[in-house]
Write a protein that holds these residues in place. Structure first.
Motif, PDB file in Angstrom:
ATOM      1  N   LEU A 226       0.835  -1.208   0.000  1.00 18.53           N
ATOM      2  CA  LEU A 226       0.000   0.000   0.000  1.00 18.53           C
ATOM      3  C   LEU A 226       0.866   1.252   0.000  1.00 18.53           C
ATOM      4  O   LEU A 226       0.621   2.196  -0.759  1.00 18.53           O
ATOM      5  CB  LEU A 226      -0.898   0.021   1.234  1.00 18.53           C
ATOM      6  N   ILE A 229       2.550   1.730  -3.358  1.00 13.46           N
ATOM      7  CA  ILE A 229       1.614   2.176  -4.396  1.00 13.46           C
ATOM      8  C   ILE A 229       1.356   3.670  -4.273  1.00 13.46           C
ATOM      9  O   ILE A 229       1.272   4.392  -5.266  1.00 13.46           O
ATOM     10  CB  ILE A 229       0.286   1.382  -4.309  1.00 13.46           C
ATOM     11  N   ILE A 230       1.256   4.138  -3.036  1.00 12.22           N
ATOM     12  CA  ILE A 230       0.985   5.560  -2.857  1.00 12.22           C
ATOM     13  C   ILE A 230       2.223   6.402  -3.159  1.00 12.22           C
ATOM     14  O   ILE A 230       2.157   7.403  -3.850  1.00 12.22           O
ATOM     15  CB  ILE A 230       0.480   5.849  -1.421  1.00 12.22           C
ATOM     16  N   PRO A 233       4.281   4.623  -7.395  1.00 18.65           N
ATOM     17  CA  PRO A 233       3.341   3.666  -7.992  1.00 18.65           C
ATOM     18  C   PRO A 233       3.997   2.627  -8.894  1.00 18.65           C
ATOM     19  O   PRO A 233       3.538   1.504  -8.955  1.00 18.65           O
ATOM     20  CB  PRO A 233       2.422   4.553  -8.810  1.00 18.65           C
TER      21      PRO A 233
ATOM     22  N   PRO B 119      -5.056   5.233  -2.565  1.00 12.34           N
ATOM     23  CA  PRO B 119      -3.991   5.183  -3.591  1.00 12.34           C
ATOM     24  C   PRO B 119      -4.481   5.657  -4.956  1.00 12.34           C
ATOM     25  O   PRO B 119      -3.656   5.943  -5.827  1.00 12.34           O
ATOM     26  CB  PRO B 119      -3.603   3.696  -3.627  1.00 12.34           C
ATOM     27  N   ARG B 122      -2.762   8.431  -6.774  1.00  9.32           N
ATOM     28  CA  ARG B 122      -1.581   8.286  -7.608  1.00  9.32           C
ATOM     29  C   ARG B 122      -1.773   7.303  -8.759  1.00  9.32           C
ATOM     30  O   ARG B 122      -1.170   7.458  -9.804  1.00  9.32           O
ATOM     31  CB  ARG B 122      -0.389   7.817  -6.758  1.00  9.32           C
ATOM     32  N   VAL B 123      -2.509   6.248  -8.524  1.00  8.81           N
ATOM     33  CA  VAL B 123      -2.546   5.171  -9.508  1.00  8.81           C
ATOM     34  C   VAL B 123      -3.960   4.798  -9.905  1.00  8.81           C
ATOM     35  O   VAL B 123      -4.939   5.233  -9.313  1.00  8.81           O
ATOM     36  CB  VAL B 123      -1.850   3.901  -8.960  1.00  8.81           C
TER      37      VAL B 123
END
Lengths: 245, 354, 261, 267
Positions: A226, A229-230, A233, B119, B122-123
């Motif tokens: 997690l 990903i933040i 990415p 998230p 960003r993604v």
């Protein structure tokens, strides 16, 4: 999972020398059949279809395994001599050494394959666009077969090593999901990334288990996932997406 | 394209859900059938229908998130679990009323969804799907290991059945009259969200984020909203599941259940309101069939294999259906239905007029 | 001649680079109200980059963008859209799976007000609002002569019509400034004529400022009020179409030797 | 015409089995010639190219009637890879570079058919046609400019030593100078290597200058064909594709507007 289970059978019945080539042959076959029968029709479909398809295949195999093996753990034969060597402060078992050697070998081979060989380049081209690759005469289907065969063979090889550590049981397919944080942390399309990510996740999980307990430890890879990903990415080594408008 | 002879005289009408008299009639018959079904069918079938209602609500949620907004979630069962666990803890540990616990549980699930949707800043796509995978593993770990005294650990929490006066929702026939209306209401809500401003914004984000942005849609904001609403539905379904089971256990919400839901909406048809309903009915009915047939098939095998036949065949059947649909009808039953309709409209001609 | 308050959009010394490549190198540009400004230049000269800076996809390393006197350099794209700047794309960015009506309706997003709850109930306000906006959308469909395809799925439409839908969606935003990125690319003469007509109508009837990037010199010279030429991230010329046509530097960098048809 | 290399005989193409896109298209490409295919958007030009190259298969399209022959061999039953191997390479519309690969890797991938034996020679040949690509060869192709990408996809096609190149809108979104450069290379490849081209192009003026023979498509049919001189003289072609008014004068886009506007009022 299939790899571990099948290699158990082969190992129990034939011994190492025959079992390894036999299992690899089987992997070859399974990879080829899967691609041929199931994934080929998906050429040109969105990535989500392929994702779900592979999950469906996983559950298909899971179903077969459930019927024939049930949910109990099958003990895995110890197929290489168990010794251990002192390494710095800890003792390393020969299994560990073998595993690391095999993994490194595969990594080097893969890296070379992708960067240098024609087929590797064709594979990267196919990953970007099926249609363009086809228009250049690249046999997308053959590339796909090869991909799946490679994936299956590598999975089988690793199963030989993995089985010894944890034994063979049905829920092994969940272990496959544990590879995902490792790969993503390293970067999806980077061989080096997968290696680094795998080591990182493994080490951190062990450390977290030791200091924070099994509860935190088992979900630790996903917490790292997690965060990665933040924060970053595309992982540490992955290529950023190219967006043009 | 729609059949000729149906004219819209105003915009409100053209946006309406039901246009023709026969459509109204069909819905009337369906509602009447649903109203009596709980009393007509035997208990086992009503029980299966109850399960379908729960799954349909959850599938609607996933469909909003994945089908409309394009954010693949492989952790939907875990979000459902958050709803279920919140409800159970509120009811058992704090002594709340079931009905008051419902909205709170739904909000809790929605909140969890937003948390793991972060998230999205960003993604997108595959990476975001992996974030939901993380949610699945983290949440189920929490259900099992975190503070067993409160969360219940591996054995879960037993929850009393709710009741209105003397009408207890303990037996399937009575539960039916709770679940059926809830499912109908949630279906209408899902449909309305899909066709309103927000639904369009979801589709905008799904189909083309760049274009969405230049039209003033904040992609991140809407992804979070989709996570919130999708998981809100999951929370409601989780509450229903608590009522259905009379308990919560961590093993009710595994990864398999999440993937099962995803497969269901693919089979039904993503991005349509009817899709999740058709998908759940088909897959669930198939499952019941397999359960019925597996003793027969198991008869041909030795006993130790036969006893596992049901579980194994269930997995295989589901996987095969998903595979078949992905290959032959990636847009699901809903699309099949539309194609059939289109074929009938320009029959006897083979092709659409241009 | 031109007073300051007529300037609708101003870029002030905008610099943008990707690594070592300077895509925009000190671009200062005034876009005047109700004017049709054409931006031309070789591929890779930074025309599209400028559009991307204006509507917030890229943040310039240096320089500012002002819209109606307000600094918009740091705003995200969706905020800039709300201020009244809309655009179309070189490669069409439509919702391929939706109908023409729905695509254009999507452009109404910022004008719709109904929230999450009233949308879910869909009664009263949300329903009334829906109908009102459909009226606007239908007007656009009529204006762009899309009536015959209004319920068709956009992905199945020919490219020329898709471009028209793209324009329709940008107009549905009711923008004050419209950025068109190669609106004529890949069109036949006939379709270009139709497109030129719509663009001129937009400027004249609706009073929208239009800035367009285009490679078809016939179109640019005929319809633009003013032409700006880019080369390697610099502005090399700025003036009336006639002046540009005969500018030595422009001929060398972009037009090639004049060839009469 | 003699020496027909590629012939499309009365094909019909349907998508998803429901939408009929081509309804009887026939055309011929003789060896060593440049043929152009004009037509409005949606007329089916790209579909025709894809039917020839076999790429239709991945888009749920199918040739349901008629056949396509190359050197006497039927193509419409073959897969796209097999057709490419025979020497028919399609350059897809819209600069479809393999974004994450470098310029040179893009070109190398295209040597898949011809083999790597002469790789360096082939690379040099392409760099000779497009000197710009040589400077860019280690750049990631996703980041080069649109015009350079168009050069790259064209050059990529030449790597395979094709007999026929199906070129879809090479001038799309290119600056005038760039258009000239690309067209000049097409002319060179045609004359130096004898490669045939089937060119789909909206820039009718440039296409008719380059080609020898042209076809005009409308709504899935070929409506007109002939040597380019003849086409250039045709009134309809002049009006709809070249932009001349009734008096033989070039029309201005501004005037067109008023004319059409009035037509709309009356209609």
């Amino acid at each position: 999972m299939m790899g571990v289970l099948l290699s158990v059978i082969f190992l129990n019945n034939f011994g190492v020398r025959i079992a390894i080539p036999l299992a690899i042959g089987c992997a070859f076959g399974i990879g080829w059949v899967l691609e041929r029968g199931i994934l080929r029709p998906l050429i040109g479909q969105p990535i989500i279809s392929a994702l779900l398809m592979t999950l469906a295949v996983a559950y298909l195999l899971d179903g077969v395994a459930t019927i024939f093996w049930g949910t109990k753990i099958v003990p895995y034969p110890q197929w290489y001599p168990e010794q251990s060597f002192p390494f710095m402060a800890i003792r390393v078992s020969s299994g560990m050494v073998w595993t690391i050697l095999a993994a490194t070998g595969i990594f080097v081979a893969l890296a070379f394959f992708y960067r240098r060989s024609m087929m590797g380049k064709a594979m990267r081209a196919t990953a970007e666009s099926h249609q363009v690759s086809q228009s250049l005469g690249i046999k997308v289907t053959r590339v796909f077969s090869l991909c799946w065969i490679m994936a299956a063979v590598i999975a089988f090889i690793m199963a030989f090593f993995f089985g010894v550590h944890v034994g063979a049981f049905r829920y092994l397919s969940e272990w496959g999901f544990r590879a995902i944080p490792a790969v993503l942390i390293g970067g999806l399309d980077s061989i080096l990334g997968a290696l680094v990510g795998g080591l990182l996740v493994g080490v951190l999980e062990v450390i977290a288990t030791a200091y924070l307990g099994a509860y935190v430890g088992s979900m630790f890879p996903f917490i790292i996932l997690l965060i990665v990903i933040i924060v970053r990415p595309h992982g540490f080594f992955g290529q950023a997406e190219i967006v043009r408008v | 394209m729609r059949p000729s002879g149906i004219m819209d005289v105003n915009y409100r009408q053209s946006a309406a859900m039901l246009r023709t008299r026969s459509q109204w009639l069909a819905v009337g018959i369906l509602l009447a059938f649903l109203a009596v079904a709980g009393r007509v069918f035997p208990s086992e079938i009503v029980d299966v229908m109850n399960m379908m209602f729960i799954l349909i609500v959850a599938a609607h949620g996933l469909n909003i998130l994945t089908g409309y907004c394009g954010q693949v979630s492989v952790g939907h069962a875990a979000f459902k679990g958050v709803g279920a666990y919140s409800a159970a803890m509120l009811i058992v540990r704090l002594g709340w009323n079931h009905w008051v616990a419902l909205p709170v549980a739904a909000l809790a699930a929605g909140g969890a969804g937003v948390l793991f949707g972060l998230p999205a800043f960003r993604v997108g796509g595959f990476y975001l799907a992996m974030s939901t995978l993380a949610a699945q593993f983290i949440l189920t770990t929490v259900f099992i290991f975190a503070m067993p005294g409160i969360v219940g650990g591996i054995s879960g929490i037993t929850v009393p059945f709710p009741a209105i006066g003397d009408f207890s929702f303990r037996i399937p026939e009575n539960q039916y009259y709770l679940f059926m209306p809830m499912c109908v209401v949630m279906t209408i809500v899902a449909r309305n969200i899909a066709r309103s401003r927000m639904g369009r914004a979801f589709v905008a984000v799904r189909d083309n984020e760049v274009a969405a942005e230049i039209m003033g849609v904040n992609p991140f904001g809407y992804k979070l909203r989709a996570f919130f609403i999708g998981c809100l539905f999951a929370g409601v379904a989780g509450w229903m599941r608590v009522v259905y089971d009379g308990c919560v256990r961590p093993d009710i919400y595994p990864l398999m259940a999440s993937i099962w839901l995803l497969g269901t909406i693919i089979i039904g048809g993503m991005g349509t309101t009817i899709g999740p309903i058709l998908g759940v009915i088909l897959v669930r009915a198939l499952n019941e069939m397999v359960l019925m047939l597996s003793p027969l098939i198991g008869g041909f095998f030795p006993i130790e294999i036969a006893i596992r036949m049901g579980a194994g065949l269930g997995l295989i059947a589901f996987a095969v259906v998903v595979i078949v649909f992905l290959i032959f009808q990636p847009r699901g039953l809903a699309h099949l239905w539309e194609v059939l309709g289109a074929r009938m409209r320009h029959w006897p001609f083979r092709y659409e007029p241009r | 001649m031109v007073t300051e308050d007529e300037v609708q959009l101003r870029t002030d010394n905008v610099c943008l680079s990707f690594g070592a490549v300077k895509a925009l190198d000190g671009i200062s540009l005034d876009v005047k109200l109700h004017q049709l400004l054409a931006v031309i230049g070789p591929n890779g000269a930074g025309k599209t980059c400028l559009f991307n800076v204006i509507n917030g996809f890229y943040r310039p390393q240096e320089g500012e963008v002002y819209f109606e006197g307000r600094k918009i350099t740091q705003l995200p794209p969706y905020k800039i859209a709300e201020l009244g700047i809309s655009r179309t794309f070189q490669a069409i960015q439509l919702y391929a799976g939706l109908s023409v009506v729905d695509n254009i309706m999507a452009g109404r997003h910022i004008h719709l007000k109904s929230g999450m709850v009233s949308g879910a109930i869909y009664f009263g306000r949300a329903q009334r609002e829906e109908a009102e906006h459909r009226k606007e959308v239908e007007w656009l469909i009529d204006f762009l002569e899309l009536t015959s395809v209004r319920d068709r799925i956009v992905g199945s439409l020919p490219y020329g019509l898709q471009k028209r839908v793209d324009l329709g969606r940008a107009l549905a935003l009711e923008p004050k400034l419209l950025l068109l990125d190669e609106p004529m690319a890949g069109m036949s003469r006939d379709e270009k004529e139709a497109m030129a007509r719509f663009i001129l109508d937009v400027v004249e009837m609706r009073g929208i400022t239009v800035t367009l990037v285009e490679h078809d010199m016939g179109v640019v010279m005929d319809i633009a009020d003013r032409v700006v030429v880019f080369d390697y991230g610099h502005k090399i010329a700025d003036g009336l179409p006639e002046e540009i046509r005969n500018n030595e530097q422009v001929i060398k960098a972009y037009l090639g030797k004049p060839k009469e048809a | 015409m003699s020496n027909i290399l590629l012939s499309v005989n009365n094909i019909e193409v349907a998508y998803h089995g429901v939408v009929l896109v081509l309804r009887g298209v026939s055309l011929e490409v003789p060896g060593g010639k440049i043929i152009c295919l004009l037509g409005a958007n949606g007329a089916g030009k790209t579909t025709t190219l894809k039917a020839i190259s076999g790429l239709l298969h991945t888009e749920a399209g199918k040739v349901i009637h008629g056949d396509i022959r190359f050197d006497g061999q039927r193509l419409d039953k073959l897969g796209p890879e097999a057709i490419a191997t025979l020497g028919i390479i399609q350059v897809l519309e819209g600069r479809r570079v393999l974004e994450h690969l470098t310029v040179e890797e893009n070109l190398e991938v295209a040597s898949y058919i011809y083999g790597r034996v002469h790789l360096q020679r082939d690379l040099d040949r392409v760099y000779d046609y497009f000197p710009r690509l040589k400077d860019l060869r280690h750049q990631v192709s996703g980041y080069i400019s649109g015009g350079e990408q168009q050069m790259l996809v064209a050059g990529r096609a030449f790597m395979a030593h094709p007999k026929v190149v199906l070129m879809d809108e090479p001038s799309l979104g290119l600056a005038p100078l760039m258009v000239e450069e690309i067209f000049e290379v097409i002319r060179r490849v045609n004359s130096e290597e004898g490669t045939s081209f089937l060119l789909v192009e909206q820039n009718a003026m440039a296409a008719l200058d380059l080609a020898e023979y042209g076809y005009v498509m409308e709504t899935g049919r070929i409506v007109l064909d002939g040597p380019v001189q003849q086409l250039k003289g045709n009134e309809d072609v002049k009006e709809f594709y070249l932009g001349f008014g009734a008096l033989g004068q070039r029309k201005s886009y501004r005037e067109v507007k008023h004319y059409k506007r009035r037509k709309r009022w009356l209609g």
